[in-house]
Scaffold this motif. Sequence first.
Motif, PDB file in Angstrom:
ATOM      1  N   ILE A 135       0.864  -1.166   0.000  1.00  0.00           N
ATOM      2  CA  ILE A 135       0.000   0.000   0.000  1.00  0.00           C
ATOM      3  C   ILE A 135       0.905   1.221   0.000  1.00  0.00           C
ATOM      4  O   ILE A 135       1.973   1.210   0.636  1.00  0.00           O
ATOM      5  N   ASN A 136       0.519   2.243  -0.728  1.00  0.00           N
ATOM      6  CA  ASN A 136       1.316   3.462  -0.787  1.00  0.00           C
ATOM      7  C   ASN A 136       0.893   4.442   0.302  1.00  0.00           C
ATOM      8  O   ASN A 136      -0.250   4.429   0.761  1.00  0.00           O
ATOM      9  N   ASP A 139      -2.465   6.233  -0.158  1.00  0.00           N
ATOM     10  CA  ASP A 139      -3.671   5.461  -0.451  1.00  0.00           C
ATOM     11  C   ASP A 139      -4.722   5.540   0.659  1.00  0.00           C
ATOM     12  O   ASP A 139      -5.864   5.144   0.449  1.00  0.00           O
ATOM     13  N   ASP A 140      -4.338   5.998   1.833  1.00  0.00           N
ATOM     14  CA  ASP A 140      -5.231   6.041   2.985  1.00  0.00           C
ATOM     15  C   ASP A 140      -4.963   7.341   3.742  1.00  0.00           C
ATOM     16  O   ASP A 140      -3.826   7.606   4.142  1.00  0.00           O
ATOM     17  N   LYS A 175       0.065  11.270  -8.188  1.00  0.00           N
ATOM     18  CA  LYS A 175      -0.186  11.385  -6.750  1.00  0.00           C
ATOM     19  C   LYS A 175       1.088  11.671  -5.972  1.00  0.00           C
ATOM     20  O   LYS A 175       1.096  12.513  -5.065  1.00  0.00           O
TER      21      LYS A 175
END
Length: 223
Positions: A135-136, A139-140, A175
Amino acid sequence: MKTWAQSLYHFYTHFDPPQPLPSGVEWLFPQQEPEVRRVVKAFLYKYYDDRIPRRLLLGINPGRFGAGVTGVNFTAPRQLSDVLQIPHTFKMQTEISAEFIYEMIAAYGGADAFYGAHFIGSVCPLGFVQHGKNINYYDDKQLLAAAEPFIIESIEAQLRLPVDRSVCAVIGGEKNFKYLHRLNARFGWFERLQALPHPRFIMQYKRREKDQFINQYLQLLQG
């Protein structure tokens, strides 16, 4: 004064990332392993035992099959042994982002020439895993809020080295670029940021145009 190798080895082996992370996310922290620390030290002292000014390339954050294994950014075990000639005990696997980066490095003139003028880091120098998958940091929203002080501290630590701040190459598309652009507007780290498409995107979706993307990298890095 310390060399790049001395400073970076201390940097990569003295992380104190915030705990715990939200949303079931865990840190990907390969430098806790003795073999990773040995390999990172060998890499740094082979290519960075000096104080020559270099430009930075900043990726997103390490993934499980490249730097998440070796501790060396965009470098899987295959490239570590076959290209850099650094022995290791990792499973002899490759990773498509590493394959692109090392084709680009070969086109640049080889590892000595490339690493003599550049250092590849990451906006967040440690990676993240959620439910066993990468997960980057962006991303959250809760993850980003938790990790941002560590991200800022880590970038500023690297900038204490003799970094050429005229331009920073931002690997990872929209992003990653937008986030670093926001931080750069706040802190004034670099005179200019230049986005470069992520090697994984190139190799998965634009492989037939790979040579054009290598040229895009080279135009910026050799400029």
